[in-house]
Design an enzyme around this catalytic site. Structure first.
Site, short mmCIF file in Angstrom:
data_model
loop_
_atom_site.label_atom_id
_atom_site.label_comp_id
_atom_site.label_asym_id
_atom_site.label_seq_id
_atom_site.Cartn_x
_atom_site.Cartn_y
_atom_site.Cartn_z
CB SER A 444 -1.16 -23.21 65.29
OG SER A 444 -2.25 -22.73 66.07
CG HIS A 465 1.43 -25.28 62.29
ND1 HIS A 465 2.09 -24.12 62.63
CD2 HIS A 465 0.13 -24.92 62.10
CE1 HIS A 465 1.24 -23.12 62.66
NE2 HIS A 465 0.04 -23.58 62.33
CD GLU A 477 5.89 -23.64 62.51
OE1 GLU A 477 6.66 -22.73 62.85
OE2 GLU A 477 4.76 -23.79 63.03
#
Length: 610
Positions: A444, A465, A477
């Site tokens: 992250s 992510h 993501e």
């Protein structure tokens, strides 16, 4: 200019009786906000005088009230006699002298010192000595407005949120000149209106907008830098944080020009670069692209004032991927913690064969058992049949070595957020995974390219992510490095659709989209408490009631973990070298003291230990 006066004592002859709240209220400015405030007041039984220099605005306000109350009757929320009484309590005028008998005047004119100060000077000559004067500003100094009045002790801020009939928060803003009795009177009024008043001091943005507009500004800057598309920025914050609107859509709703004005006022006081309006806000404002009200801002709308977004030149085309992806039938998940278990569950539920590998057979079996417990809860809640849960669990094979990844098409690492640990793991995956397998990291905050460089096939490495809890959160993501191939990127995009997740594309930089926007906002909330501007409870209430956030910032910080939050703040500060991103000292002190949030039993608040 009036000379400064000390706040009046509760026994002053100008002070209202302790149990009295304003009954007759004048609202100056009958735009959307003024009309909404007038409706709220009338619904609560107040006599309302709506004043606007434009007769057309007054006519529109009455028409809007007639329409909203008619809908309320149709929905059974008002009777026809109640509607008639409500409308009879509202009268309009184009003359400020109509406020002569008001107990309270609420000014919601345009955000201009010149306009507001003129109104306050004119009101001084019209209203009674005991009348309270409130400004609805969210950007200008209440103290400066009060000092221009002949009765500064009677001037305060009363900041409603749009739409006023629906939004519960009202910020009651005191200056150093405001009499406590005036604050008490309007606070009681807010409660009578069914609102949640929060008492704050005078600084631009107050609590809710003070936090909100910094976040919106960063989102605009992110878009301006072409880091991510408007659609992906908005989807990331809606799906990753549970927000009702994405930041760019919200800027269009608020008005790009209004946001620029608020940020200019915030920057004038803070000199924090995070508050310096992103250049694109000025460019849009100068071009008349002010959002919904103009029919075009970050998005294009069907007509001026419409909420309906229509396609334009920037709207992404569906099915226009640059390259076909690779087939993925089996997935390896590396790790034994909550995130690894959740990701393995997601893939198994979607029909993929999953190898769940950890450092040792015992840890791998414990991770699978955790998945079994999660599936059992889904069965108990009626979301999954027992047979389906058993099939999902059967698709997961625990393994005590990463050699079990030899035949997987995708390997996803979900181990500790430590770059050395991840690089070592990617070196191992490079050796054990077959050629053509996609290697993904769930980091992250760490650089994906550093993981890619630990392999001999950086073109096959990408970031995926997931958000916690992975089975419930829809966002992924997709983080592409400068070395990631088009085919690898297309493979992961296609895969997200297969596991019913929403992918957003972003580049390989600290925080990606969500954390890069979320954690500066959280850090600024900590600074507010650190500076004794507002309490934890008031800030949390302000963001939930005024911003529509599912959790207040301090509730969220305690859930995420203060140590995790501090680590991400440090990464962002190191990456962007912006002094405004430096972690708040209060956060560092709490972490040093072992106050890590829910997991330690104490963070910003006390928590019962499990």
């Amino acid at each position: 200019m009036a000379s400064p006066l000390s706040p009046l004592s509760p026994l002053s002859p100008l002070s209202p009786a302790p149990d009295r709240t304003p009954h007759t209220v004048a609202v100056v400015g009958l735009g959307t906000m003024g009309t909404g405030i007038a409706e709220v007041l009338a619904r609560a039984g107040r006599e309302v005088v709506g004043i606007d220099i434009s007769e057309a605005a007054a006519v529109r306000a009455v028409a809007a009230l007639e329409a909203t109350t008619a809908r309320a009757v149709a929905r059974g929320r008002l009777t026809e006699p109640e509607r008639a009484d409500l409308l009879a309590r509202v009268r309009t005028s184009t003359d400020l002298r109509a406020a002569a008998d008001a107990d309270l005047v609420i000014e919601v004119a345009p955000e201009s010192y010149e306009i507001k100060q003129r109104i306050f000077r004119e009101l001084d000559a019209v209203v009674r000595p005991d009348t309270i004067l409130a400004t609805g500003t969210n950007a200008l100094s209440v103290t400066r407005l009060a000092a221009e009045s002949g009765r500064p002790e009677r001037v305060l801020g009363l900041h409603f949120f749009n739409p006023a009939p629906a939004m519960k928060l009202v910020e009651v803003v005191s200056s150093v000149l405001t009499a406590p009795a005036a604050v008490t009177a309007v606070t009681r009024l807010a409660l009578d209106l069914g609102k949640e008043p929060v008492a704050v001091g005078d600084r631009p943005g107050f609590v809710a907008d003070g936090l909100l507009f910094g976040y919106l500004n960063q989102a605009a800057a992110m878009y301006e830098a072409r880091y991510a598309s408007r659609e992906d920025i908005d989807a990331a914050m809606r799906l990753g944080c549970g927000l009702p609107m994405g930041p760019l859509a919200l800027l269009d709703l608020i008005g790009v020009d209004t946001a620029r004005t608020v940020l200019e006022a915030m920057y004038a006081e803070s000199r924090d670069r995070l508050h310096a309006p992103a250049p694109i806000l000025g460019q849009f404002s100068e071009a008349g692209l002010t959002g919904r009200k103009a029919g075009r801002g970050f998005y294009t709308y069907a007509t001026a004032g419409s909420a309906t977004v229509v396609p334009d030149a920037l709207t992404p085309l569906t099915g226009s991927g640059p390259a076909p992806g690779r087939a993925v039938r089996s997935v390896g998940v590396a790790g034994s913690g909550t995130m690894a278990s959740g990701i393995a569950e997601v893939f198994a539920k979607a029909g993929y064969d999953v190898v769940l590998a950890a450092r040792g057979d015992e840890k791998a079996r414990a991770a699978k058992a955790r998945i079994g417990a999660s599936l059992a809860r889904s069965v108990d809640r009626g979301r999954l049949s027992a047979e389906a849960a058993a099939r999902v669990l059967d698709r997961i094979t625990p393994a005590g070595t990463y050699d079990a990844f030899a035949d997987v098409d995708l390997a996803v690492e979900a181990v500790a957020e430590d770059l050395d640990v991840k690089r070592q793991l990617f070196g191992t995956l490079d050796k054990v995974c077959k050629p053509g397998a996609v290697l993904a990291t769930t980091t992250s905050s760490l650089p994906v390219v550093a993981c890619a460089r630990a392999t001999s096939r950086p073109q096959d490495v990408i970031g995926m992510h997931f958000f916690n809890p992975a089975p419930a959160m829809k966002l992924v993501e997709v983080v592409r490095t400068v070395l990631t191939s088009d085919q690898t990127h297309a493979t992961v995009r296609d895969l997200c659709a297969g596991i019913k997740k929403h992918p957003v594309d972003c580049g390989d930089r600290a925080g990606f989209i969500v954390n890069a926007l979320l954690f500066p906002y959280l850090n600024n909330a900590i600074k507010m408490v650190q500076e004794h501007y507002a309490s934890l409870d008031d800030i949390d209430a302000a963001m939930k009631l005024g911003g529509g956030y599912p959790m207040g910032p301090f509730e969220l910080l305690d859930v995420v973990g203060l140590d995790v939050s501090l680590a991400i703040e440090r990464v962002l500060h190191q990456a962007f070298r912006d002094p405004g991103l430096a972690p708040a000292p209060l956060l560092e002190h709490l972490v040093a003291a072992g106050c890590l949030g829910q997991k330690s039993g104490r963070g910003f608040r006390e928590h019962p230990k499990n």
